[in-house]
Design a protein around this motif. Structure first.
Motif, PDB file in Angstrom:
ATOM      1  N   LEU A 160       0.822  -1.214   0.000  1.00  0.00           N
ATOM      2  CA  LEU A 160       0.000   0.000   0.000  1.00  0.00           C
ATOM      3  C   LEU A 160       0.858   1.268   0.000  1.00  0.00           C
ATOM      4  N   THR A 161       2.082   1.186   0.509  1.00  0.00           N
ATOM      5  CA  THR A 161       2.960   2.356   0.475  1.00  0.00           C
ATOM      6  C   THR A 161       3.692   2.510  -0.850  1.00  0.00           C
ATOM      7  N   ARG A 162       3.855   1.399  -1.584  1.00  0.00           N
ATOM      8  CA  ARG A 162       4.645   1.459  -2.820  1.00  0.00           C
ATOM      9  C   ARG A 162       3.802   1.445  -4.089  1.00  0.00           C
ATOM     10  N   LEU A 163       2.665   0.780  -4.083  1.00  0.00           N
ATOM     11  CA  LEU A 163       1.894   0.637  -5.318  1.00  0.00           C
ATOM     12  C   LEU A 163       1.376   1.960  -5.875  1.00  0.00           C
ATOM     13  N   PRO A 164       0.963   2.927  -5.037  1.00  0.00           N
ATOM     14  CA  PRO A 164       0.530   4.201  -5.641  1.00  0.00           C
ATOM     15  C   PRO A 164       1.576   4.852  -6.534  1.00  0.00           C
ATOM     16  N   GLU A 165       2.861   4.571  -6.262  1.00  0.00           N
ATOM     17  CA  GLU A 165       3.914   5.125  -7.119  1.00  0.00           C
ATOM     18  C   GLU A 165       3.817   4.578  -8.538  1.00  0.00           C
ATOM     19  N   GLU A 166       3.318   3.336  -8.685  1.00  0.00           N
ATOM     20  CA  GLU A 166       3.190   2.744 -10.013  1.00  0.00           C
ATOM     21  C   GLU A 166       2.108   3.421 -10.838  1.00  0.00           C
ATOM     22  N   LEU A 167       1.239   4.183 -10.188  1.00  0.00           N
ATOM     23  CA  LEU A 167       0.106   4.802 -10.882  1.00  0.00           C
ATOM     24  C   LEU A 167       0.365   6.256 -11.237  1.00  0.00           C
ATOM     25  N   ASP A 168       1.596   6.732 -11.028  1.00  0.00           N
ATOM     26  CA  ASP A 168       1.873   8.151 -11.257  1.00  0.00           C
ATOM     27  C   ASP A 168       1.572   8.581 -12.685  1.00  0.00           C
ATOM     28  N   SER A 169       1.823   7.701 -13.653  1.00  0.00           N
ATOM     29  CA  SER A 169       1.649   8.079 -15.058  1.00  0.00           C
ATOM     30  C   SER A 169       0.327   7.604 -15.642  1.00  0.00           C
ATOM     31  N   VAL A 170      -0.519   6.975 -14.838  1.00  0.00           N
ATOM     32  CA  VAL A 170      -1.743   6.386 -15.386  1.00  0.00           C
ATOM     33  C   VAL A 170      -2.768   7.440 -15.749  1.00  0.00           C
ATOM     34  N   ASP A 171      -2.926   8.452 -14.904  1.00  0.00           N
ATOM     35  CA  ASP A 171      -4.013   9.411 -15.101  1.00  0.00           C
ATOM     36  C   ASP A 171      -3.510  10.739 -15.668  1.00  0.00           C
ATOM     37  N   ASP A 172      -2.613  10.685 -16.661  1.00  0.00           N
ATOM     38  CA  ASP A 172      -2.187  11.886 -17.355  1.00  0.00           C
ATOM     39  C   ASP A 172      -3.287  12.352 -18.307  1.00  0.00           C
ATOM     40  N   VAL A 202     -10.343  20.775 -28.448  1.00  0.00           N
ATOM     41  CA  VAL A 202     -10.134  21.456 -27.170  1.00  0.00           C
ATOM     42  C   VAL A 202      -8.773  21.145 -26.563  1.00  0.00           C
ATOM     43  N   GLY A 203      -8.018  20.267 -27.232  1.00  0.00           N
ATOM     44  CA  GLY A 203      -6.727  19.852 -26.704  1.00  0.00           C
ATOM     45  C   GLY A 203      -6.858  18.641 -25.811  1.00  0.00           C
ATOM     46  N   ALA A 204      -5.763  18.281 -25.168  1.00  0.00           N
ATOM     47  CA  ALA A 204      -5.785  17.101 -24.314  1.00  0.00           C
ATOM     48  C   ALA A 204      -6.737  17.305 -23.138  1.00  0.00           C
ATOM     49  N   VAL A 205      -7.374  16.217 -22.737  1.00  0.00           N
ATOM     50  CA  VAL A 205      -8.335  16.251 -21.647  1.00  0.00           C
ATOM     51  C   VAL A 205      -7.691  15.669 -20.397  1.00  0.00           C
ATOM     52  N   ASP A 206      -7.900  16.336 -19.281  1.00  0.00           N
ATOM     53  CA  ASP A 206      -7.359  15.848 -18.013  1.00  0.00           C
ATOM     54  C   ASP A 206      -8.090  14.565 -17.622  1.00  0.00           C
ATOM     55  N   ALA A 207      -7.320  13.475 -17.427  1.00  0.00           N
ATOM     56  CA  ALA A 207      -7.913  12.179 -17.097  1.00  0.00           C
ATOM     57  C   ALA A 207      -7.631  11.771 -15.655  1.00  0.00           C
ATOM     58  N   GLU A 208      -7.313  12.733 -14.805  1.00  0.00           N
ATOM     59  CA  GLU A 208      -6.949  12.408 -13.427  1.00  0.00           C
ATOM     60  C   GLU A 208      -8.103  11.729 -12.696  1.00  0.00           C
ATOM     61  N   VAL A 209      -7.780  10.701 -11.943  1.00  0.00           N
ATOM     62  CA  VAL A 209      -8.776  10.009 -11.131  1.00  0.00           C
ATOM     63  C   VAL A 209      -8.454  10.246  -9.664  1.00  0.00           C
ATOM     64  N   THR A 210      -9.485  10.390  -8.874  1.00  0.00           N
ATOM     65  CA  THR A 210      -9.310  10.665  -7.449  1.00  0.00           C
ATOM     66  C   THR A 210     -10.316   9.832  -6.654  1.00  0.00           C
ATOM     67  N   GLY A 211     -10.187   9.903  -5.350  1.00  0.00           N
ATOM     68  CA  GLY A 211     -11.167   9.282  -4.478  1.00  0.00           C
ATOM     69  C   GLY A 211     -11.270   7.783  -4.664  1.00  0.00           C
ATOM     70  N   LEU A 212     -12.508   7.308  -4.748  1.00  0.00           N
ATOM     71  CA  LEU A 212     -12.749   5.879  -4.849  1.00  0.00           C
ATOM     72  C   LEU A 212     -12.200   5.286  -6.139  1.00  0.00           C
ATOM     73  N   GLN A 213     -12.196   6.063  -7.214  1.00  0.00           N
ATOM     74  CA  GLN A 213     -11.657   5.551  -8.473  1.00  0.00           C
ATOM     75  C   GLN A 213     -10.152   5.324  -8.365  1.00  0.00           C
ATOM     76  N   LYS A 214      -9.457   6.235  -7.699  1.00  0.00           N
ATOM     77  CA  LYS A 214      -8.025   6.030  -7.447  1.00  0.00           C
ATOM     78  C   LYS A 214      -7.818   4.812  -6.550  1.00  0.00           C
ATOM     79  N   ALA A 215      -8.675   4.679  -5.532  1.00  0.00           N
ATOM     80  CA  ALA A 215      -8.581   3.515  -4.651  1.00  0.00           C
ATOM     81  C   ALA A 215      -8.817   2.229  -5.425  1.00  0.00           C
TER      82      ALA A 215
END
Length: 337
Positions: A160-172, A202-215
């Motif tokens: 749980l401390t390391r896996l979020p680092e693997e998702l840094d580039s997922v929601d660009d 309109v250009g690139a769309v922000d695909a950031e996920v937060t909250g439960l979707q990030k979880a």
């Protein structure tokens, strides 16, 4: 509301659920959010503590304090797991991870065999060590179970401390071509092609996920890795059982443990005699749990393993995050219609 839009939304939601991402679906996410509200969680946590305390109180007088602690933690975990399965849709994520693991055994075998030889070389020396037998064989069922739970908790905490680092580039940000490529072969492909032109304007769309979707993304990685660790731990357990039956002389083991062995009852006990003992099962279980923790740390820190295993899962998650953009556009169209 156009019938085509409604059917596209329903098909997209089924696709997310089938890929272990139920929290990407608005209705599922809303239900889970209600399940995580204070009004729901407080009674569940209270009930789990009460059930755990009762299990410990009933077990303690018969099997001792260690068994009581193990029973209490197990009962508490069962109640919380039951709530997670029933209310938080955890079974959808676990089911996807299990299916994916068994579908990709061809990929998993070379990944595991990269870590297994070094692991066995290290742990085998512990297996033929008198002190390890004295410690592990002396653990009664309750203490051994608590030790296994401790190893598992440490492994989950590390992930749980390391896996979020693997998702840094997922929601660009997502561009039109990337959106079409990600949705190709999914129910969202027709919608993605319609939306791509608007995205390009309109250009690139922000695909950031937060909250439960990030979880949800973190849970997908966590469960997928946990299934692999469990399979490896079972393989190590089976290896030491076979190795112990073949190589460990009961007289030597009895000398190490400083007490007579306790053979296993039943057909297997009659077949193997003193070689299949309770002490062998305890030592094999202890070292298998330790091996699971070792493999967890290795899998997240070894660069080659991370590139081979996580790159595959991350590509699937990147595809899902891009597909989520098309899904959001469809839902907006549905609400406006």
């Amino acid at each position: 509301m156009p019938e085509g839009t409604r059917s596209d939304v329903a098909a997209a939601e089924r696709w997310f659920v089938d890929h272990g991402l139920p929290y990407f679906v608005d209705d599922y996410r809303a239900a889970v959010a209600r399940g995580l509200s204070r009004a729901r969680l407080v009674p569940v946590l209270t009930a789990s503590v009460v059930v755990g305390a009762l299990a410990g109180a009933l077990t303690g007088p018969w099997l001792g304090a260690a068994a009581a602690l193990g029973a209490a933690l197990t009962a508490l975990g069962v109640v919380l797991a039951g709530y997670a399965v029933a209310t938080l849709r955890a079974w959808l994520i676990v089911g996807w991870a299990v299916r994916r693991t068994f579908r990709s055994l061809g990929l998993m075998v070379p990944l595991v065999t990269r870590a297994l030889p070094l692991l066995l070389l290290f742990v085998t020396f512990l297996f033929i060590n008198a002190e390890v037998w004295q410690v592990a064989a002396s653990l009664d069922g309750g203490v051994l179970w608590v030790a296994v739970l401790l190893f598992a908790a440490m492994a989950v905490g590390f992930l749980l401390t390391r896996l979020p680092e693997e998702l840094d580039s997922v929601d660009d940000e997502v561009e039109g071509k990337q959106l079409v490529d990600a949705c190709t072969g999914t129910p969202l492909e027709p919608a993605a092609r319609r939306i791509a032109g608007q995205v390009d304007r309109v250009g690139a769309v922000d695909a950031e996920v937060t909250g439960l979707q990030k979880a949800n993304l973190v849970l997908v990685l966590l469960v997928a890795q946990a299934v692999q660790v469990l399979l490896l731990a079972l393989a190590v357990f089976a290896f030491f059982i076979v190795f112990g039956l073949v190589a460990m002389d009961p007289a030597v083991v009895s000398l190490w443990t400083t007490h007579p062995l306790h053979p296993i009852d039943g057909p297997l006990g009659e077949l193997f005699g003193d070689r299949l003992s309770l002490e062998l099962l305890r030592v094999s279980t202890f070292l298998a749990a330790f091996s699971g923790l070792y493999f967890t740390v290795y899998a997240v820190t070894d660069e080659l393993y991370r590139r081979q295993f996580f790159s595959t899962v991350i590509r699937e998650l990147e595809r899902a995050v891009s597909a989520r953009v098309a899904y959001r556009w469809l839902r907006d169209d549905e609400e406006l219609a």
